[in-house]
Enzyme design. Sequence first.
Site, PDB file in Angstrom:
ATOM      1  N   ARG A  41      35.149  40.030  36.230  1.00  0.00           N
ATOM      2  CA  ARG A  41      34.806  38.879  35.389  1.00  0.00           C
ATOM      3  C   ARG A  41      33.869  39.272  34.253  1.00  0.00           C
ATOM      4  NH1 ARG A  41      34.077  34.306  40.151  1.00  0.00           N
ATOM      5  NH2 ARG A  41      36.288  33.828  40.374  1.00  0.00           N
ATOM      6  N   LYS A 202      49.170  25.656  54.747  1.00  0.00           N
ATOM      7  CA  LYS A 202      49.238  24.225  55.032  1.00  0.00           C
ATOM      8  C   LYS A 202      49.846  23.403  53.902  1.00  0.00           C
ATOM      9  CE  LYS A 202      45.309  24.018  58.217  1.00  0.00           C
ATOM     10  NZ  LYS A 202      44.004  23.346  58.486  1.00  0.00           N
ATOM     11  N   GLY A 355      44.236  33.613  44.706  1.00  0.00           N
ATOM     12  CA  GLY A 355      43.747  34.885  45.233  1.00  0.00           C
ATOM     13  C   GLY A 355      44.776  35.722  45.958  1.00  0.00           C
ATOM     14  N   GLY A 378      40.723  27.462  41.614  1.00  0.00           N
ATOM     15  CA  GLY A 378      40.733  26.004  41.700  1.00  0.00           C
ATOM     16  C   GLY A 378      41.299  25.340  40.461  1.00  0.00           C
TER      17      GLY A 378
END
Length: 400
Positions: A41, A202, A355, A378
Amino acid sequence: MKFIRFQDLCAQGKATGQRVFIRADLNVPQNDAGDITEDTRIRASIPCIRMALDSGAAVMVTSHLGRPTEGEFKPEDSLAPVAKRLGELLGGAYANGVPLVANWVDGVTVAPGQLVVLENCRLNVGEKKNKPELAQKLARLCDIFVHDAFGTAHRAEGSTYGIAEYAPIACAGPLLAAEMDAISKALSQPKRPLVAIVAGSKVSTKLTILKSLANNVDQLIVGGGIANTFMLAAGLKIGKSLAEPDLLGEAKAVIEAMKARGAEVPIPTDVVVAKTFAADAPATVKAASDVADDDLILDIGPQTAQKLADQLMQAGTIVWNGPVGVFEFAAFENGTKTIAQAIAKSSAFSIAGGGDTLAAIAKYGIDKDVGYISTGGGAFLEVLEGKTLPAFEILQRRAA
């Protein structure tokens, strides 16, 4: 998307002599000793910072680091290691580290051609809740606000949104601009067929993504535990595999929504199973209709993988979020590997994020063959959900 690009301002000479405030994403991992263990980053922030310095701007850069408590400084919350590493990467006058400024909200002294790092912005009281009084103070520090932190684009905080409301000019840095361009190309104006791969353990964590994509994509490939739930919804047995039986209705609704549009959710016709979840567990390829009660489905089968690969080769645009099997185990990596290689060979524009997806891309060495690799976890997921990210909204509004 219409927004002001920092690169254009620099090219037009509009950053020269100006106070430029860059919100970067320098939230890097550290070990217990405070040493940075991975600096991707920081490296990614360099082009924007150099662009500002080369333009003769007075440059301030800040970021969050970790989850500090507002107004309560602790040494482990400091950007000091980041400022040191940033200096090493920039070299020259900053080889020994970039100056770090604490308690900077009420004023910063920095001359044109100089750079300072402003201490962890999440220490500022009112940052998380985007308090107007803080946002206005931040805006008074600069002539140009540059948002270059896509990983925070889904958060409306003082240093990501509030400052953009009040700064004289608010624009996107090269990193954020590239994300905005790629997302627009993949989802707003896609070349069809548009194929989305959504995988994970999920359905519940990606249900809103699945519903949103079902209204837009031509094919929705599901993998991992999500695929198991869809197999159940299609009337297949999945043994003791990970699934969410209470969401069968939701899975069926996605299948029907796709079908109503002449699109589809391909259901695996063969799978790779084992009796235990372990790297050395014997792997068996079975027809999807032959899964035993004590089987664990850990990957899609070679027939299914090849069928999906063929479909990806015909795609115009591919959105990829998640591996389709337990690719960390050699015996159960074929599905993910086959899909990754198909994406690499396809002429489609591809955008990938998340990720585990990035880990798969690295494992199979296809990073140069993916159209765009998203840096924000996110934020990328919220885009797939069909949400308008706060950073995108405010930068487009300020460009109007």
